[in-house]
Design an enzyme around this catalytic site. Sequence first.
Site, PDB file in Angstrom:
ATOM      1  N   GLU C  54       9.355   4.258  -5.865  1.00  0.00           N
ATOM      2  CA  GLU C  54      10.072   3.228  -6.616  1.00  0.00           C
ATOM      3  C   GLU C  54      10.346   3.610  -8.067  1.00  0.00           C
ATOM      4  O   GLU C  54      11.363   3.192  -8.636  1.00  0.00           O
ATOM      5  CB  GLU C  54       9.316   1.892  -6.548  1.00  0.00           C
ATOM      6  CG  GLU C  54       9.439   1.165  -5.209  1.00  0.00           C
ATOM      7  CD  GLU C  54       8.475   1.664  -4.136  1.00  0.00           C
ATOM      8  OE1 GLU C  54       7.680   2.593  -4.441  1.00  0.00           O
ATOM      9  OE2 GLU C  54       8.498   1.138  -3.009  1.00  0.00           O
ATOM     10  N   PHE C  77      10.279  -5.626  -1.719  1.00  0.00           N
ATOM     11  CA  PHE C  77       9.671  -6.884  -2.162  1.00  0.00           C
ATOM     12  C   PHE C  77       9.362  -6.758  -3.644  1.00  0.00           C
ATOM     13  O   PHE C  77       8.957  -5.684  -4.096  1.00  0.00           O
ATOM     14  CB  PHE C  77       8.352  -7.150  -1.423  1.00  0.00           C
ATOM     15  CG  PHE C  77       8.505  -7.526   0.022  1.00  0.00           C
ATOM     16  CD1 PHE C  77       9.723  -7.441   0.688  1.00  0.00           C
ATOM     17  CD2 PHE C  77       7.408  -7.964   0.749  1.00  0.00           C
ATOM     18  CE1 PHE C  77       9.852  -7.786   2.020  1.00  0.00           C
ATOM     19  CE2 PHE C  77       7.517  -8.310   2.090  1.00  0.00           C
ATOM     20  CZ  PHE C  77       8.745  -8.214   2.728  1.00  0.00           C
ATOM     21  N   ASP C  79       6.956  -7.651  -5.245  1.00  0.00           N
ATOM     22  CA  ASP C  79       5.567  -7.237  -5.460  1.00  0.00           C
ATOM     23  C   ASP C  79       5.468  -5.735  -5.711  1.00  0.00           C
ATOM     24  O   ASP C  79       4.567  -5.280  -6.403  1.00  0.00           O
ATOM     25  CB  ASP C  79       4.719  -7.568  -4.229  1.00  0.00           C
ATOM     26  CG  ASP C  79       4.981  -8.959  -3.699  1.00  0.00           C
ATOM     27  OD1 ASP C  79       4.111  -9.820  -3.838  1.00  0.00           O
ATOM     28  OD2 ASP C  79       6.081  -9.194  -3.143  1.00  0.00           O
ATOM     29  N   HIS C 123       2.320  -9.663  -0.943  1.00  0.00           N
ATOM     30  CA  HIS C 123       3.699  -9.558  -0.474  1.00  0.00           C
ATOM     31  C   HIS C 123       4.489 -10.847  -0.678  1.00  0.00           C
ATOM     32  O   HIS C 123       5.637 -10.912  -0.288  1.00  0.00           O
ATOM     33  CB  HIS C 123       3.735  -9.228   1.026  1.00  0.00           C
ATOM     34  CG  HIS C 123       3.349  -7.825   1.341  1.00  0.00           C
ATOM     35  ND1 HIS C 123       2.066  -7.372   1.216  1.00  0.00           N
ATOM     36  CD2 HIS C 123       4.074  -6.757   1.775  1.00  0.00           C
ATOM     37  CE1 HIS C 123       2.008  -6.102   1.569  1.00  0.00           C
ATOM     38  NE2 HIS C 123       3.198  -5.702   1.901  1.00  0.00           N
TER      39      HIS C 123
HETATM   40  C1  LIG Z   1       5.003   0.324  -2.841  1.00  0.00           C
HETATM   41  C2  LIG Z   1       5.585  -0.116  -1.550  1.00  0.00           C
HETATM   42  N1  LIG Z   1       6.862   0.214  -1.279  1.00  0.00           N
HETATM   43  C3  LIG Z   1       7.430  -0.177  -0.117  1.00  0.00           C
HETATM   44  C4  LIG Z   1       6.724  -0.904   0.804  1.00  0.00           C
HETATM   45  C5  LIG Z   1       7.380  -1.345   2.105  1.00  0.00           C
HETATM   46  N2  LIG Z   1       6.894  -0.529   3.206  1.00  0.00           N
HETATM   47  C6  LIG Z   1       5.876  -0.933   3.979  1.00  0.00           C
HETATM   48  S1  LIG Z   1       5.442   0.202   5.127  1.00  0.00           S
HETATM   49  C7  LIG Z   1       6.656   1.262   4.617  1.00  0.00           C
HETATM   50  C8  LIG Z   1       6.836   2.585   5.297  1.00  0.00           C
HETATM   51  C9  LIG Z   1       5.648   3.478   5.106  1.00  0.00           C
HETATM   52  O1  LIG Z   1       5.827   4.643   5.869  1.00  0.00           O
HETATM   53  P1  LIG Z   1       4.603   5.590   6.182  1.00  0.00           P
HETATM   54  O2  LIG Z   1       3.842   5.842   4.917  1.00  0.00           O
HETATM   55  O3  LIG Z   1       5.083   6.771   6.900  1.00  0.00           O
HETATM   56  O4  LIG Z   1       3.638   4.731   7.097  1.00  0.00           O
HETATM   57  P2  LIG Z   1       3.933   4.183   8.564  1.00  0.00           P
HETATM   58  O5  LIG Z   1       4.387   2.776   8.372  1.00  0.00           O
HETATM   59  O6  LIG Z   1       4.943   5.065   9.196  1.00  0.00           O
HETATM   60  O7  LIG Z   1       2.626   4.226   9.250  1.00  0.00           O
HETATM   61  C10 LIG Z   1       7.375   0.712   3.572  1.00  0.00           C
HETATM   62  C11 LIG Z   1       8.500   1.360   2.895  1.00  0.00           C
HETATM   63  C12 LIG Z   1       5.395  -1.238   0.468  1.00  0.00           C
HETATM   64  N3  LIG Z   1       4.627  -1.964   1.284  1.00  0.00           N
HETATM   65  N4  LIG Z   1       4.845  -0.817  -0.701  1.00  0.00           N
END
Ligand SMILES: Cc1ncc(C[n+]2csc(CCOP(=O)(O)OP(=O)(O)O)c2C)c(N)n1
Lengths: 343, 343, 349, 349
Positions: C54, C77, C79, C123
């Site tokens: 981000e 989000f 957050d 969230h």
């Molecule tokens: C700082 C932040 N940015 C974005 C999100 C939204 N988000 C939740 S899970 C995810 C994907 C994460 O991918 P990965 O690290 O490969 O884990 P996976 O879900 O594939 O197990 C995103 C972008 C978040 N929760 N926190």
Amino acid sequence: MSAQPDLRSLYRQMCRMRYVEETVAGLWNDGLITGEMHLGTGEEATIAGVAAHLRPGDALSVDYRSTPPFVAHGVDLEAIFRELLGDAGGLDGGRAGHMHLLSPEHLAAASGIVGASAPVVCGFGLAAQLDGRGQVAVAFFGDGAVNEGMVMESLNLASVWRLPVVFVCKDNRWAVTTRSRSVTAGGLRHRARGFGLPVVTVDGRDVAAVWRAAGRAVDNARRGLGPTFLIARVERLEGHFLGDPLMQVARNTRVLTAEVAPLVAGVWSGPGAGLPVRLRSLMRLSQTIAAAMLGQVRPRKDPLMLTRGLLEASQAAALEQETRAEVAGALAAARGGKVLRSA
Amino acid sequence: MSAQPDLRSLYRQMCRMRYVEETVAGLWNDGLITGEMHLGTGEEATIAGVAAHLRPGDALSVDYRSTPPFVAHGVDLEAIFRELLGDAGGLDGGRAGHMHLLSPEHLAAASGIVGASAPVVCGFGLAAQLDGRGQVAVAFFGDGAVNEGMVMESLNLASVWRLPVVFVCKDNRWAVTTRSRSVTAGGLRHRARGFGLPVVTVDGRDVAAVWRAAGRAVDNARRGLGPTFLIARVERLEGHFLGDPLMQVARNTRVLTAEVAPLVAGVWSGPGAGLPVRLRSLMRLSQTIAAAMLGQVRPRKDPLMLTRGLLEASQAAALEQETRAEVAGALAAARGGKVLRSA
Amino acid sequence: MPRTTFSQAIELALSAAMAEDDRVLVLGEDVQMLRRSLFLRFGTQRVRNTPISESAMLGTALGAAMAGWRPVAEIMFVDFVTVAMDMLMNHAAKLATFSNGRWRAPLVVRAACGGGYGDAGQHEQALWGMLAGVPGLSVVVPSTPADAAGLMLAALHDPGPVVFLEHKLLSQDWLEAVGGHSRARAALDVPENGTIGEVSFPPEATPLGQAALRRPGTNLALVSVGVGVHRCLSAAATLADEGIDTAVLDLRTVSPLDREAVTELASSTGHVLVVDEDYTRGGLSGEIAAVIAERDTGARFGRVTCEGTIPYARELEREMLPNEQRIVTAAHRLLGRESRQAASSQRAR
Amino acid sequence: MPRTTFSQAIELALSAAMAEDDRVLVLGEDVQMLRRSLFLRFGTQRVRNTPISESAMLGTALGAAMAGWRPVAEIMFVDFVTVAMDMLMNHAAKLATFSNGRWRAPLVVRAACGGGYGDAGQHEQALWGMLAGVPGLSVVVPSTPADAAGLMLAALHDPGPVVFLEHKLLSQDWLEAVGGHSRARAALDVPENGTIGEVSFPPEATPLGQAALRRPGTNLALVSVGVGVHRCLSAAATLADEGIDTAVLDLRTVSPLDREAVTELASSTGHVLVVDEDYTRGGLSGEIAAVIAERDTGARFGRVTCEGTIPYARELEREMLPNEQRIVTAAHRLLGRESRQAASSQRAR
Ligand SMILES: Cc1ncc(C[n+]2csc(CCOP(=O)(O)OP(=O)(O)O)c2C)c(N)n1
Ligand SMILES: Cc1ncc(C[n+]2csc(CCOP(=O)(O)OP(=O)(O)O)c2C)c(N)n1
Ligand SMILES: [Mg+2]
Ligand SMILES: [Mg+2]
């Protein structure tokens, strides 16, 4: 550390995780569990293989696919179910929910913020190092999380301070709808090596392989040899979260048609870029959907199936029966009587 | 791009930067410039060697050692002086000061937040890429900054998007009073390689070497071949900032004695750790001070001296005279009449 | 005017702006899928998936904006903006002042916000008060499809930076994503008038800093934004049945704040109840108190806010977020304070 | 009691706590040099230099605190906390709620804050309002050496997390670092009573959430924290000369906020002027308005705050930060509003 994995007990642990997640999915579908429900189905071999090396006093810092590691780390199933049901008798009084499970007794913490498990595990690791009693701290996070600044900062910090930490990167190749490779320069191995970390890559669906690799990493950490970055190739069997629209498209031709038709129509609609550009976008979307569909037709990658194949059928069945009963019992207890909240 | 550097014009640029910084130091010592004044003396060869390849339309994103790159990028000296003096006629009306110099006309921006130049340069780079006219964007930051999450995120992003960016890491081996090596796992080269970036290491005090390396990097960026990570070994001739206590200790035996005596006395004072631990701390502090002192006694690392040696003495003297006059003239103009602020 | 959902309304504004101005970009995690119709129309150059980074994302958007582009950066989000606050508050927000007004960053940061669907407090935050607390940032929180389109257009035309917050309970796209098909059964309190409504085509910009009086009234003013506005409208109907003529003011933008509208309504009703899904000390409710006090409206003040970290359990979450019940109770308390207040202000003189 | 500087007072508290409790750690960039006397006494294990990685630093402090240690994490300037807000606000601050009160993180985040020495708005922010806006965070801002020691001790004993902010104009260590030897000539307005004063030995804890009445008064209450308290004391002396009996309340902790003290003083004086170096919409000044309004004190309200990004030029900076002149002017305006207010509150009834 014995030199050979106890496949029975590992499979038992995997079954417990799987059945808990299946139960969770049911409760979520019934609207009894709320919010973005990320399952860890497909990660069981990795989690079991790592968690088997943990002892009381070791710490765990995990992401939002948190129920399986909590289960494997010995947290009470009924308390977990109650927590997810928002019950006052839950692990955290129903205040945490599935993205923030916390168990001080187990030094186990989850977070819904991508990458947050990494800085926190450094703190657990520092405490372990200062305590000097050979404890270790383990973090789980995804392949997409390595691009989050705080994860990279943590890899550096742990490396510089030689913290007794194992970073487990669960590489399911996806970050929500994005192919991680398309946004991760250099690749995971290269990336972690850039922090002077020993990197071990393992098939995270092969519980014995994980068990061996994790054993070495945990052992090194206990002996003061510093952190390891463990890359485990895992599956994402239920999409990013329950109800994942991408999964619905991938699984259901009717949904696929309904979703894709307007997209194809959209290629000609409204002012915007020229046709070649639009077709390229369409192709990219199609590739993403195709990748999600392909992920569906490879059940042999299911870590439970793979592990089952290594056991005698009767043994496996017995373990399944036992753990199914355990999970069902915990659910029944959790749903038996709601613990009321005192005003 | 001609194959040989124009040493005269590079030296001229270096002199301009140096004299500006010397003037700034004087104004700061007189209390006319306020705040934490970080000079870029010792970085002139690196900045000149890189900036020589920039054209109008190219962008510059820099840290708090910002006057030299602004000078080299063609920003008006009087406007800079007025800015640092807080004059309404300054580059930014006196509102930015030395840590946040901004020149929209030059697409040049500075920041006082460690590492902030990296995310911003990605934006400049993206704009250049989308504009498709072969522009490039250059960032300057320090060796300590590579541990800031946003820098690492930016290295990844630029690499994935193949942005026309040159990341110039000015490696002075210090982050304030910390030896960067002691907090940077894997080292700078390794780190940057982990992002799939081509890494070039160059002696940043050797202006010809920088000029050649930067030329290739800028050229690659212009031709759409993506970003480069350029590590330039530079000096920190005036400590972290003007009035740096560490420099005062390193330069002045009287201060050294006055500062160190209580430290040594402190080794026995008050409850706390045992003597061996305390002596280790004392040793570390002594090493830091010694390193700072050593840095002082190597004037041959001064990039201006080194470059001067490559020119005919009369030529060099003429350039010095010319640029001294230019800087003095700009200062005189800046101090000549204060531009009043309309209420 | 066609009836349009909140999500479609935003897309309408975005696609209109993108068609009109080649320099409008969309970047963020998964936007090629999340905003797939924009992706299809405008392609990989202008709708760009970012890594989960981000800070780099916002810095990139900022730099591109400084170089003349008009990026819309999506932080999924709000957050999550906490991992990248520096780029927003120390850089984007300060550019105008530090450059003496010569350099602006026409940057829109788009994020989903708010709670009420059982995701818990990491969230479900509002955070608009924190963001509006930073000089140089505009913060908009539409409560209807028309405003969603109108404020997005205005944000795209603004010299920026603007944070555009869409409440998840109003946005089909996000509701779908965060609750999936369980949402019907999870009994979400979705305000229907917020999720679908009339949107002019082509959409028209809603100026930043202009509140909308959603319901006139003479005894009590409810002041809110986002989903809170709908909670207020329900409460106002209930209160009206009791004979309390209740106005509802939708601030629409938390910054700039329409101080005139607040002052006017405070003066005319004499009672202001702020309904703010953000934290009690998040800044918005306090700011309204300051505005009505500084301007000597003499109005009484009360508030219904989020008083702590939002817990996961649905019933605890329901209590933590402003709801009709809490608003009605607070209104009674506020109006009941009348006599006590008169006495004490007598004493003070 | 020995006279001690503000910086020494903090070190006194820290060294006492570190000697008493082996689990107290100090970590941050350059702390082995900045806190060299602690480093010499307690060694490399307990006084640890970190990389320039504030998120990892705060996360490490948090994790260590969760595992039973008591880390003091130093973010050099509070402005830099923006690169690591997530760890503080989404994790440290939410731990107590999410764990149902079972898990606490006794973590102290120490940072220098505030302006008035010509560093401009990326290094001179107050930000205590933003931090206090997050439920679960305590924020302390001492204005004297005695409180610096007392609040640091209290922070170290608190279940946490606590943000400890030291104003650079009060702290010799930081003044030295940021201004060097030019500071005399740069004519900084350093409040002498804040930089040196009596501190008991051993230091005693100052409870969090208790304001201190620095000067009694019956006509007007100035409410402030940090350097603002000293500006208020000067202004109060000037106002007293004019016959305006002016009280000065030092909040000492922005969160928890001593609502009782504010209410009491508001009721007794009838006029509250908040002097807040934080942004107008940062949250503190608005919260005071809300408190006095919610509690029907009937007091008039005004404020002197930082109204925008702090510019570099000294005279612009001087105008932007609260100073004696601005306070006196605002006090006059506030007291002069009396008649208008009486009329309007008459009308409202
Ligand atoms: C700082 C932040 N940015 C974005 C999100 C939204 N988000 C939740 S899970 C995810 C994907 C994460 O991918 P990965 O690290 O490969 O884990 P996976 O879900 O594939 O197990 C995103 C972008 C978040 N929760 N926190
Ligand atoms: C985010 C952030 N953290 C800390 C600081 C304080 N600080 C200013 S310069 C500096 C050292 C930077 O070292 P390096 O990147 O090597 O640059 P150098 O000063 O050596 O040129 C630090 C820690 C800051 N300005 N911003
Ligand atoms: Mg993944
Ligand atoms: Mg350096």
